[in-house]
Design an enzyme around this catalytic site. Structure first.
Site, PDB file in Angstrom:
ATOM      1  N   GLY B 114      -3.586  -2.350  -2.351  1.00 21.71           N
ATOM      2  CA  GLY B 114      -3.454  -3.169  -3.556  1.00 21.71           C
ATOM      3  C   GLY B 114      -3.700  -4.623  -3.221  1.00 21.71           C
ATOM      4  O   GLY B 114      -3.297  -5.519  -3.960  1.00 21.71           O
ATOM      5  N   SER B 115      -4.360  -4.849  -2.049  1.00 17.68           N
ATOM      6  CA  SER B 115      -4.736  -6.211  -1.667  1.00 17.68           C
ATOM      7  C   SER B 115      -3.546  -7.145  -1.610  1.00 17.68           C
ATOM      8  O   SER B 115      -3.655  -8.310  -1.983  1.00 17.68           O
ATOM      9  CB  SER B 115      -5.814  -6.749  -2.633  1.00 17.68           C
ATOM     10  OG  SER B 115      -6.865  -5.828  -2.764  1.00 17.68           O
ATOM     11  N   SER B 190      -6.234  -0.349   2.811  1.00 13.22           N
ATOM     12  CA  SER B 190      -6.519  -1.725   2.374  1.00 13.22           C
ATOM     13  C   SER B 190      -5.476  -2.680   2.955  1.00 13.22           C
ATOM     14  O   SER B 190      -5.312  -2.735   4.167  1.00 13.22           O
ATOM     15  CB  SER B 190      -6.594  -1.731   0.840  1.00 13.22           C
ATOM     16  OG  SER B 190      -6.628  -3.022   0.313  1.00 13.22           O
ATOM     17  N   PHE B 237     -17.595  -1.528  -6.839  1.00 16.47           N
ATOM     18  CA  PHE B 237     -16.283  -1.863  -7.391  1.00 16.47           C
ATOM     19  C   PHE B 237     -15.668  -3.157  -6.872  1.00 16.47           C
ATOM     20  O   PHE B 237     -14.732  -3.668  -7.472  1.00 16.47           O
ATOM     21  CB  PHE B 237     -15.247  -0.737  -7.138  1.00 16.47           C
ATOM     22  CG  PHE B 237     -15.691   0.629  -7.577  1.00 16.47           C
ATOM     23  CD1 PHE B 237     -15.925   1.630  -6.646  1.00 16.47           C
ATOM     24  CD2 PHE B 237     -15.877   0.923  -8.920  1.00 16.47           C
ATOM     25  CE1 PHE B 237     -16.334   2.896  -7.045  1.00 16.47           C
ATOM     26  CE2 PHE B 237     -16.281   2.192  -9.329  1.00 16.47           C
ATOM     27  CZ  PHE B 237     -16.513   3.181  -8.388  1.00 16.47           C
TER      28      PHE B 237
END
Lengths: 525, 344
Positions: B114-115, B190, B237
């Site tokens: 989710g960065s 991520s 994306f």
């Protein structure tokens, strides 16, 4: 790209609280359901097209993006198709006919959902309080024996249960009874002993209506559950009353009328001026000739007068909601009606789903009032299961979580009174049977089915209500409360366990055939 | 430009199944709305839009879950375990006995992606992923609800990761094997992969045992623009611009992307030579614009003398593992399974 096969079973929804959309012939994509989104398999292409369109619009108009985020109200993000459509219409994008050539040739396996999705009971777990290691072991033992005792009660082995209760009372002395597992276990042991040792007639924690409201008031202060209920309900009612001059609120449990000053003030301030507000408050009859309903009505009337809201109050005394007859409410055909039920409907449920329960005629007369909005707030728990052990286990988890959330509240006397309020619920769930057991809480999905089947359609609570509820929570020092959006409804919980659910409903027009689920999407494909 | 945007959308559609495209595009668009140009984040709307699910003590696909709050930190951890066959025991979690006294049961501490800004341990996508991971790999998974940016910047996520590691090591009910200890692996996708790396470094420095790291297209970067970033910008994306936003939201204010949290083997980083660093499984998606940074990371680990296996999935995009409808998902699970069971 060839078709992909998956060895993982189709459609495992891992606790997603959605129920199947429409008939099995029009299934939803099972994999997206596992991610929390309900999209019909037959509509995947159209949804993709609309997403692509939305993206193009957003790319070309970056200032519009901030409008979407800040001003637009979002509803029910689970229904991806309507969410995307509502954003497109916010950006004034007309519908386009679906263009099959936009999509390149893609093979995929649609994992479809056949039949309804099982609603898995939400049982979160509390770890035992981190005391010393000795305390941890005692706590573990306590829970162990507590469950064994509940099992013996479940099997009807009362003498075994009795000896286990004695053991439990001994174990209680070696844990901290003021917090954590010690406190919760204490209440459940108490409830079990009332069940096991008390005479066959329902153990009476019978207190006067006065004591009732005092305890309720402290519960109201000590934690945000009731405030959330009132706040969210008032928001929705206010919106439903928009543009109407004659409005009537029917409150299924007036208590001290704590919910209403805020609504009266909000109506006073609304643009265009306040409507004529009627409030009908239902409550138990007062003993000794004293008319407490009327007293509360008078206080509210005074408040209304002070803010120039034309106001009329009527009290309806009834011990049970199913004693109320519609004619007592004196509804006027010109007025717009809001029905407000905060933790009342579950009291009308029976335990045998095959027999009708007292709630059915009540839902029917509510519907016949043709209310603009019915606000329903209920405990988010499955305490109406037929098997005692299931109820007990569920209640242990539910109330543990609730006590956990209370721990942060600082005023000790008020906290104790709030706890007694909760204790009485626990006792009712654990000790009582038949008519005496009124705390028959059911989870949101069951209420959705029940209300849908009774001719009501869901009114979605949106991101504005969500945001305001979240802001309300920041006023509470304890971090751990959280508001969640659940397919148009809002829940308030503690650390990812929802404890209370608020939903809004509207009567479907009487002429229409009631459908189990209504799809509100405007566009036609 | 509108034209190139449509071309990009069509590119992505060719390489992922339709439902995956819908899922990830939906995230892309809603995240675009949530990030503000001034660096603030619309957290209320984000929480409203986030699909969450409760824990499930009734098993789904043989795995059940429950939430535990670490009282020391108020951090929520969601635990996923294999269900026992005895139905009567469902719904009750004793937290007392070890996982096994004979066999080793790996415990994977998972940091969701989710960065650093989006998602939670109870997000539907991550709950489902962790359930699958636990079931396929026959491991216990502990999903950590770490604090997110921009409200909580570096080093909060790493602090929370270390707290979770400490929590897991101290649970008697997570122990297994004849040596009766917790067999811990760190994993993340991520930003979660980034967290796993940094927690592993701290663990190595303080002598806390981590048996292995599993990094799923981990979030690394640097000031320099790499070839993959330029080539793949906006195509699958992700854009370089959004990556920059998330780094600005996570790193201390005024810092650039050569900060050691972001650029692992860059000019400001500390050497990992000689550190008792765990073996690593690094998964790189061939259509992820950050891959040059991830490949540099793998090279850096090798140069420092550490064991690393690279799983390069050429045609995979970010998020390929959210839905089990593609071969990359299955390759990934097989690799992870053998990675966590290789010592048994």
């Amino acid at each position: 790209m060839g078709p992909y096969n998956s060895s993982v079973s189709a459609g495992s929804s891992s606790g997603s609280s959605s129920s199947c959309s429409g008939k099995p012939a029009d299934p939803i994509d099972g994999l997206l359901a596992g991610a929390g989104y309900r999209v019909r398999s037959s509509e995947l292409r159209q949804v993709a097209q609309r997403l692509a369109r939305l993206e193009n619009v957003m790319v070309n108009a970056p200032t519009e993006v901030s409008h979407l985020a800040n001003d637009a109200v979002h509803y029910n993000p689970s229904d991806l198709a309507s969410w995307v459509d509502s954003l497109l219409s916010e950006l004034h994008q007309p519908e386009i006919a679906p263009d099959p050539s936009t999509f390149s040739d893609l093979n995929y396996i649609a994992h479809t959902q056949a039949g309804p999705v099982l609603v898995n009971p939400m049982v979160s777990h509390r770890e035992l309080s981190a005391g010393t290691e000795i305390e941890e072991d005692s706590g573990i033992r306590l829970v162990h024996v507590l469950m064994t005792c509940a099992e013996s009660v479940h099997r009807g082995e009362l003498s075994l249960a009795a000896s286990l209760i004695e053991e439990l009372q001994g174990l209680l002395t070696s844990v901290d009874g003021e917090r954590g597992i010690g406190k919760v276990a204490g209440y459940f042991i108490d409830a079990l002993s009332r069940r096991v040792f008390a005479p066959p007639s329902p153990p009476s924690l019978a207190v006067s209506a006065f004591e009732n409201t005092v305890l309720y008031h402290h519960f109201y202060e000590a934690c945000p559950y009731l405030k959330f209920a009132h706040f969210t309900a008032n928001q929705a009612i206010l919106e439903a009353f928009d543009g109407h001059d004659c409005v009537h609120v029917i409150d299924f449990n007036l208590m001290h009328g704590l919910q209403w000053p805020a609504l009266i003030q909000a109506l006073a301030l609304r643009p265009g001026g306040p409507p004529l507000l009627r409030l009908t408050g239902i409550g138990p009859p007062s003993p000794d000739g004293h008319d407490s309903l009327r007293e509360i009505g008078l206080r509210l009337a005074e408040l209304a007068r002070s803010v120039n809201v034309r106001f009329a109050f009527r009290g309806v005394a009834a011990s049970r909601l199913d004693d109320v007859k519609p004619w007592m409410l004196q509804v006027n055909p010109k007025e717009v009606i809001a029905v407000n039920s905060i933790m009342q409907l579950h009291k009308l449920l029976g335990s045998d789903p095959s027999r009708g329960s007292p709630i059915d005629p009540v839902l029917e007369w509510i519907r016949n009032l043709n209310p603009k909005i019915v606000m329903v707030v209920e405990q988010e728990a499955n305490h109406n299961q037929p098997e005692f052990l299931d109820r007990f286990t569920e209640a242990l988890h539910y109330y543990s979580t609730m006590f956990d959330s209370l721990e942060a509240y600082s005023a000790p006397l008020e906290k104790s009174l709030a706890e007694i309020h909760i204790q009485r619920e626990i006792c009712n769930v654990v000790c009582c049977e038949g008519l005496a057991r009124v705390e028959r809480h059911e989870p949101l999905d069951k209420w959705r089915d029940r209300l849908g089947g009774a001719g009501f359609t869901s009114l979605h609570l949106g991101s504005n209500a969500f945001k305001q509820a979240s802001m309300l929570l920041t006023l509470f020092s304890a971090e751990g409360y959280c508001v969640e959006e659940n397919e148009g409804c809002l829940t308030l919980g503690w650390h990812s366990r929802p404890l209370i659910a608020a939903s809004a409903w509207q009567a479907m027009p009487v002429l229409q055939h009631p459908l189990p689920l209504i799809n509100h999407r405007q566009n036609v494909i | 430009m509108a034209g190139s945007n449509e071309v990009n959308a069509n590119e992505a559609k060719k390489v992922v199944p339709l439902n995956t495209w819908i899922l990830i595009s939906n995230f892309k668009l809603s995240y675009n709305m949530l990030r503000r140009p001034d660096g603030t984040f619309n957290r209320d709307l984000a929480e409203f839009l986030e699909r969450k699910v409760p824990a499930n003590t009734i098993p789904v696909d043989g795995v059940y879950s429950f939430d535990v709050v670490d009282r020391a930190t108020n951090l929520l951890n969601r635990i996923y375990r294999q269900a026992v066959d005895n139905e009567a025991q469902w719904g009750i979690e004793e937290l007392e006995k070890p996982l096994s006294t004979t066999e080793i049961v790996p415990v994977i501490i998972f940091f969701h992606g989710g960065s650093f800004t989006h998602s939670s341990a109870n997000s539907a996508i991550y709950d489902t992923f962790c359930r699958r991971l636990a079931g396929i790999c026959k491991a216990v998974v502990v999903s950590v609800n770490y604090r997110r940016s921009p409200e909580h910047r570096y080093p909060c996520a790493y602090d929370d990761g270390c707290a979770a590691l400490k929590f897991v090591h101290s649970r008697s009910w997570l122990r297994s094997g004849k040596d009766s200890k917790v067999h811990v692996y760190l994993a993340g996708d991520s930003s979660g992969g980034n967290i796993a790396h940094h927690v592993a470094v701290r663990a190595a420095e303080s002598g806390v045992e981590v048996l292995g790291n599993i990094l799923l297209h981990p979030m690394f970067g640097g000031q320099e623009r790499r070839e993959s970033e330029n080539r793949l910008d906006g195509k699958y994306f992700v854009t370089v611009q959004d990556r920059d936003w998330y780094w600005r939201a996570y790193l201390p204010e005024g810092e650039d992307r050569d900060h050691p949290a972001c650029n692992i083997f860059g000019p400001r980083s500390l050497s990992l030579v000689g550190l008792n660093f765990p073996k690593t499984l690094a998964v790189v998606a061939g259509l992820d614009l950050s891959q040059d940074w991830q490949l540099a990371y793998v090279q850096g680990l090798e140069n420092a003398g550490h064991e690393v296996k690279l799983l390069f999935l050429k045609q995979a995009t970010i998020g390929f593992y959210f839905l089990p409808n593609n071969e990359h998902f299955h390759s990934l699970m097989e690799e992870i399974k053998s990675f966590v069971h290789s010592d048994c």
